[in-house]
Motif scaffolding. Sequence first.
Motif, PDB file in Angstrom:
ATOM      1  N   PRO A 130       0.833  -1.204   0.000  1.00 60.82           N
ATOM      2  CA  PRO A 130       0.000   0.000   0.000  1.00 60.82           C
ATOM      3  C   PRO A 130       0.866   1.252   0.000  1.00 60.82           C
ATOM      4  CG  PRO A 130      -0.033  -1.061   2.153  1.00 60.82           C
ATOM      5  CD  PRO A 130       0.664  -1.995   1.229  1.00 60.82           C
ATOM      6  N   GLY A 131       0.438   2.256  -0.744  1.00 66.51           N
ATOM      7  CA  GLY A 131       1.236   3.460  -0.933  1.00 66.51           C
ATOM      8  C   GLY A 131       1.512   4.241   0.331  1.00 66.51           C
ATOM      9  N   ASP A 132       0.583   4.223   1.304  1.00 69.56           N
ATOM     10  CA  ASP A 132       0.835   4.986   2.527  1.00 69.56           C
ATOM     11  C   ASP A 132       2.023   4.421   3.290  1.00 69.56           C
ATOM     12  OD1 ASP A 132      -0.545   2.664   3.151  1.00 69.56           O
ATOM     13  OD2 ASP A 132      -1.745   3.578   4.747  1.00 69.56           O
ATOM     14  N   GLN A 133       2.185   3.086   3.272  1.00 72.31           N
ATOM     15  CA  GLN A 133       3.307   2.470   3.969  1.00 72.31           C
ATOM     16  C   GLN A 133       4.623   2.683   3.227  1.00 72.31           C
ATOM     17  OE1 GLN A 133       2.527  -1.629   4.994  1.00 72.31           O
ATOM     18  NE2 GLN A 133       0.461  -1.186   5.735  1.00 72.31           N
ATOM     19  N   VAL A 134       4.562   2.775   1.910  1.00 73.88           N
ATOM     20  CA  VAL A 134       5.787   2.927   1.118  1.00 73.88           C
ATOM     21  C   VAL A 134       6.293   4.365   1.143  1.00 73.88           C
ATOM     22  CG1 VAL A 134       6.803   2.716  -1.178  1.00 73.88           C
ATOM     23  CG2 VAL A 134       5.140   1.029  -0.395  1.00 73.88           C
ATOM     24  N   PHE A 135       5.386   5.333   0.998  1.00 76.67           N
ATOM     25  CA  PHE A 135       5.799   6.721   0.792  1.00 76.67           C
ATOM     26  C   PHE A 135       5.438   7.683   1.924  1.00 76.67           C
ATOM     27  CE2 PHE A 135       4.845   4.923  -3.474  1.00 76.67           C
ATOM     28  CZ  PHE A 135       6.136   4.941  -3.981  1.00 76.67           C
ATOM     29  N   MET A 136       4.575   7.260   2.857  1.00 78.25           N
ATOM     30  CA  MET A 136       4.089   8.205   3.866  1.00 78.25           C
ATOM     31  C   MET A 136       4.367   7.771   5.299  1.00 78.25           C
ATOM     32  SD  MET A 136       0.425   9.202   2.105  1.00 78.25           S
ATOM     33  CE  MET A 136       0.326  10.855   2.796  1.00 78.25           C
ATOM     34  N   GLU A 137       4.912   6.590   5.500  1.00 76.76           N
ATOM     35  CA  GLU A 137       5.196   6.113   6.851  1.00 76.76           C
ATOM     36  C   GLU A 137       6.639   5.640   6.925  1.00 76.76           C
ATOM     37  OE1 GLU A 137       2.312   3.189   7.920  1.00 76.76           O
ATOM     38  OE2 GLU A 137       0.600   4.500   7.549  1.00 76.76           O
ATOM     39  N   ILE A 138       7.562   6.548   6.578  1.00 73.23           N
ATOM     40  CA  ILE A 138       8.980   6.232   6.542  1.00 73.23           C
ATOM     41  C   ILE A 138       9.588   6.526   7.909  1.00 73.23           C
ATOM     42  CG2 ILE A 138      11.180   6.770   5.426  1.00 73.23           C
ATOM     43  CD1 ILE A 138       9.497   7.686   3.005  1.00 73.23           C
ATOM     44  N   LYS A 139      10.389   5.621   8.398  1.00 70.57           N
ATOM     45  CA  LYS A 139      10.994   5.776   9.712  1.00 70.57           C
ATOM     46  C   LYS A 139      11.833   7.045   9.764  1.00 70.57           C
ATOM     47  CE  LYS A 139      13.721   3.297  13.168  1.00 70.57           C
ATOM     48  NZ  LYS A 139      14.490   2.068  13.474  1.00 70.57           N
ATOM     49  N   ASN A 140      11.628   7.815  10.809  1.00 67.48           N
ATOM     50  CA  ASN A 140      12.331   9.081  10.971  1.00 67.48           C
ATOM     51  C   ASN A 140      13.829   8.832  11.171  1.00 67.48           C
ATOM     52  OD1 ASN A 140      13.297  11.586  11.707  1.00 67.48           O
ATOM     53  ND2 ASN A 140      11.670  12.007  13.178  1.00 67.48           N
ATOM     54  N   PRO A 141      14.693   9.343  10.297  1.00 68.53           N
ATOM     55  CA  PRO A 141      16.137   9.112  10.447  1.00 68.53           C
ATOM     56  C   PRO A 141      16.736   9.808  11.667  1.00 68.53           C
ATOM     57  CG  PRO A 141      15.732  10.690   8.693  1.00 68.53           C
ATOM     58  CD  PRO A 141      14.398  10.147   9.100  1.00 68.53           C
ATOM     59  N   PHE A 142      16.041  10.825  12.213  1.00 64.28           N
ATOM     60  CA  PHE A 142      16.529  11.487  13.426  1.00 64.28           C
ATOM     61  C   PHE A 142      16.242  10.652  14.671  1.00 64.28           C
ATOM     62  CE2 PHE A 142      15.860  15.366  10.772  1.00 64.28           C
ATOM     63  CZ  PHE A 142      17.178  15.782  10.752  1.00 64.28           C
ATOM     64  N   GLY A 143      15.283   9.738  14.584  1.00 61.28           N
ATOM     65  CA  GLY A 143      14.871   8.947  15.736  1.00 61.28           C
ATOM     66  C   GLY A 143      13.399   9.135  16.019  1.00 61.28           C
ATOM     67  N   ASP A 144      13.103  10.012  17.003  1.00 63.22           N
ATOM     68  CA  ASP A 144      11.709  10.182  17.424  1.00 63.22           C
ATOM     69  C   ASP A 144      11.198  11.608  17.300  1.00 63.22           C
ATOM     70  OD1 ASP A 144      11.487   7.438  18.317  1.00 63.22           O
ATOM     71  OD2 ASP A 144      12.741   8.009  20.018  1.00 63.22           O
ATOM     72  N   TYR A 145      12.032  12.521  16.794  1.00 60.36           N
ATOM     73  CA  TYR A 145      11.635  13.926  16.756  1.00 60.36           C
ATOM     74  C   TYR A 145      12.006  14.569  15.427  1.00 60.36           C
ATOM     75  CZ  TYR A 145      10.944  13.552  21.789  1.00 60.36           C
ATOM     76  OH  TYR A 145      10.497  13.171  23.030  1.00 60.36           O
ATOM     77  N   GLN A 146      11.266  15.617  15.104  1.00 56.81           N
ATOM     78  CA  GLN A 146      11.563  16.440  13.937  1.00 56.81           C
ATOM     79  C   GLN A 146      12.082  17.783  14.433  1.00 56.81           C
ATOM     80  OE1 GLN A 146      11.529  15.516  10.869  1.00 56.81           O
ATOM     81  NE2 GLN A 146      11.854  17.435   9.794  1.00 56.81           N
ATOM     82  N   PRO A 147      13.257  18.237  13.975  1.00 52.75           N
ATOM     83  CA  PRO A 147      13.804  19.497  14.471  1.00 52.75           C
ATOM     84  C   PRO A 147      13.244  20.711  13.745  1.00 52.75           C
ATOM     85  CG  PRO A 147      15.339  18.502  12.931  1.00 52.75           C
ATOM     86  CD  PRO A 147      14.173  17.553  13.053  1.00 52.75           C
ATOM     87  N   GLU A 148      13.147  21.799  14.473  1.00 52.54           N
ATOM     88  CA  GLU A 148      12.834  23.104  13.896  1.00 52.54           C
ATOM     89  C   GLU A 148      13.901  24.068  14.391  1.00 52.54           C
ATOM     90  OE1 GLU A 148       9.339  26.521  13.872  1.00 52.54           O
ATOM     91  OE2 GLU A 148       8.842  24.448  14.382  1.00 52.54           O
TER      92      GLU A 148
END
Length: 259
Positions: A130-148
């Motif tokens: 399914p496309g959501d798992q391939v393109f929209m649920e990618i493991k975050n390379p930073f770990g658990d957070y997104q930086p701003e």
Amino acid sequence: IQNFRQQDKQLDQYVDSITLARNRQTRAEIAIDDAEQLTDSAKRKTMEMINGSLSDDDRTAHRQDLKGLYDNFMNLVNAKDESGNFLFAGTQSSKQPFYRDSSGDVRYAGDSYHRTAQVAPAVEVQTSDPGDQVFMEIKNPFGDYQPEYELESGSLLLLASATNTNNADISEYAVSFNVDANGQTQYELMQNGNVVSTGMYDPQTGVEFGTLTMRFEGEMLDGDTIALERQDTFNVFDAFKKGIDLSRESIFDASATAE
């Protein structure tokens, strides 16, 4: 003789299913390989736009190239198989899986199930993802957070990783750095707007607080701040859109460059 004929007919059906499954898997594999090449080209194009020697016209041209890559990527994720079914729509194969809304954000119209084909008695093989798992649920390379980032001009600070073993912790964090006249760096960690930890910054250990561990790279300046929002996964479409938006920022904006 009748039983043999029935078995022979069933074997023909299994052979057809194997052929169909192989064709679907091959087309999906080619599409994913092409998607990797497009995202790699987009990454290299984005890195080129960070180059301070580019003129405004050069950056505009690069941005147009990036938009073209994004459009090609959108066509690719909506690819079809030889029967006219969408490859990445899950079991909703007759429905276009990805589309852009009025804000330019990409939405998924398929489901999260896998298509299968029976290739032998009691044996089914997966023929799609399914496309959501391939393109929209990618493991975050930073770990658990997104930086701003909120960085001072000339700063080269980047987040290397931010992990939290407590999955129930959904707090928003922010870490600020202060460099004194002697070159000593202090950090201040805030949780949901409240200061929870301060101390001398050690590049070897990073910043640690309870179950939260942060690592950084690059040279930091006095006043640099990185806010952290919990995010376990990210999607490629947001990365494309963010890259295009950031390309309009000044090359001297350290925060935009870090992003």
